[in-house]
Design an enzyme around this catalytic site. Structure first.
Site, PDB file in Angstrom:
ATOM      1  N   ILE A   1       0.907  -1.154   0.000  1.00  0.00           N
ATOM      2  CA  ILE A   1       0.000   0.000   0.000  1.00  0.00           C
ATOM      3  C   ILE A   1       0.945   1.203   0.000  1.00  0.00           C
ATOM      4  O   ILE A   1       1.907   1.246   0.773  1.00  0.00           O
ATOM      5  CB  ILE A   1      -0.952   0.004   1.233  1.00  0.00           C
ATOM      6  CG1 ILE A   1      -1.861   1.237   1.242  1.00  0.00           C
ATOM      7  CG2 ILE A   1      -0.219  -0.122   2.544  1.00  0.00           C
ATOM      8  CD1 ILE A   1      -2.978   1.173   2.306  1.00  0.00           C
ATOM      9  N   SER A   2       0.715   2.148  -0.911  1.00  0.00           N
ATOM     10  CA  SER A   2       1.644   3.268  -1.055  1.00  0.00           C
ATOM     11  C   SER A   2       1.706   4.100   0.220  1.00  0.00           C
ATOM     12  O   SER A   2       0.749   4.159   0.996  1.00  0.00           O
ATOM     13  CB  SER A   2       1.226   4.170  -2.214  1.00  0.00           C
ATOM     14  OG  SER A   2       1.240   3.464  -3.422  1.00  0.00           O
ATOM     15  N   GLN A   3       2.839   4.767   0.390  1.00  0.00           N
ATOM     16  CA  GLN A   3       3.044   5.690   1.508  1.00  0.00           C
ATOM     17  C   GLN A   3       2.011   6.820   1.409  1.00  0.00           C
ATOM     18  O   GLN A   3       1.773   7.334   0.301  1.00  0.00           O
ATOM     19  CB  GLN A   3       4.460   6.244   1.366  1.00  0.00           C
ATOM     20  CG  GLN A   3       4.927   7.092   2.493  1.00  0.00           C
ATOM     21  CD  GLN A   3       6.370   7.535   2.272  1.00  0.00           C
ATOM     22  OE1 GLN A   3       7.077   7.004   1.423  1.00  0.00           O
ATOM     23  NE2 GLN A   3       6.791   8.494   3.048  1.00  0.00           N
TER      24      GLN A   3
END
Ligand code: SAM
Length: 218
Positions: A67-69
């Site tokens: 999950i992206s930052q």
């Protein structure tokens, strides 16, 4: 499948702090910040890791993906300048978190993921959370021609080059945001289609994404 969806004062408080942190890192778009304050990011984590959900870090979601930052999600979302009703194509659904942010911004979202497990999960979790998107399973490096043109296109995996085929799926006046580089680091690239055959390209900060894998990719 049973999901545990509890959003109490502790998580809401953690989201407020995350928003303050993102402001401190230079995110200015109020609508993007409001969307971050609203979407329960911990729902995309196993309950064991809820204490990690509002840290400004990418996190494994299985199948070797992340999950992206939050900063990256906010950064890309800000660059898209989403207006209510915009038709947005997202390449790399992943956890579905970025999809929810786009939906909160009022977009009509077409999102494609190449990994079946992730696709299956988001097609169940997002509607359960009350978010409606158009989900696709397949190689998004070619875009989705059947539903083109799009007002905005966002790629959430690192590409070796800008896929020409996707540029053709962008409306005139549309914005395309894609990280481009090698496996280790990518520059965030924004392309605006200013005319039928006329594109303005801007290169911004450096990021590190998982690779975009496919016909028009790695
Ligand atoms: N936006 C996501 C989120 O909020 O969780 C983050 C996505 S993750 C950094 C990148 C995703 O792109 C991975 O789930 C990966 O499987 C997917 N991906 C890579 N190549 C792809 C392709 N050609 N088509 C569709 N999805 C792809």
């Amino acid at each position: 499948m049973a999901y545990k969806f509890i959003d109490n004062y502790r998580e809401r408080g953690a989201r407020k702090k995350l928003v303050e942190h993102l402001k401190g890192r230079g995110i200015e778009d109020q609508k993007v910040l409001e969307a971050i304050a609203k979407v329960p990011r911990h729902f995309f984590f196993d309950e064991t890791f809820w204490n990690q959900a509002y840290r400004d870090i990418a996190f494994p979601i299985g199948d070797g993906q992340t999950i992206s930052q939050p900063y990256t999600v906010a950064y890309q979302s800000e660059l898209l300048h989403v207006k209510r009703g915009d038709k947005v194509l997202e390449i790399g659904t992943g956890s579905g978190y970025q999809t929810c942010i786009l939906l909160e911004l009022g977009a009509e979202v077409y999102t494609i993921e190449r990994q079946e497990n992730l696709y299956q999960r988001t097609t169940q979790v997002l509607p359960y959370m009350g978010y409606k998107a158009n989900f696709f399973l397949g190689d998004g490096s070619k875009g989705i021609a059947e539903h083109a043109p799009y007002d905005k296109i966002i790629v959430t995996a690192g590409a070796p080059f800008v896929p020409e085929i996707m540029l053709k799926q962008l409306k005139v006046g549309g914005i395309f945001v894609i990280p481009v580089g090698d496996e280790k680091s990518q520059k965030m690239v924004t392309i605006i289609r200013v005319g039928e055959n006329d594109f303005d390209r801007i290169e911004l900060d450096t990021f590190r994404f998982v690779p975009l894998v496919g016909d028009q990719a790695w």
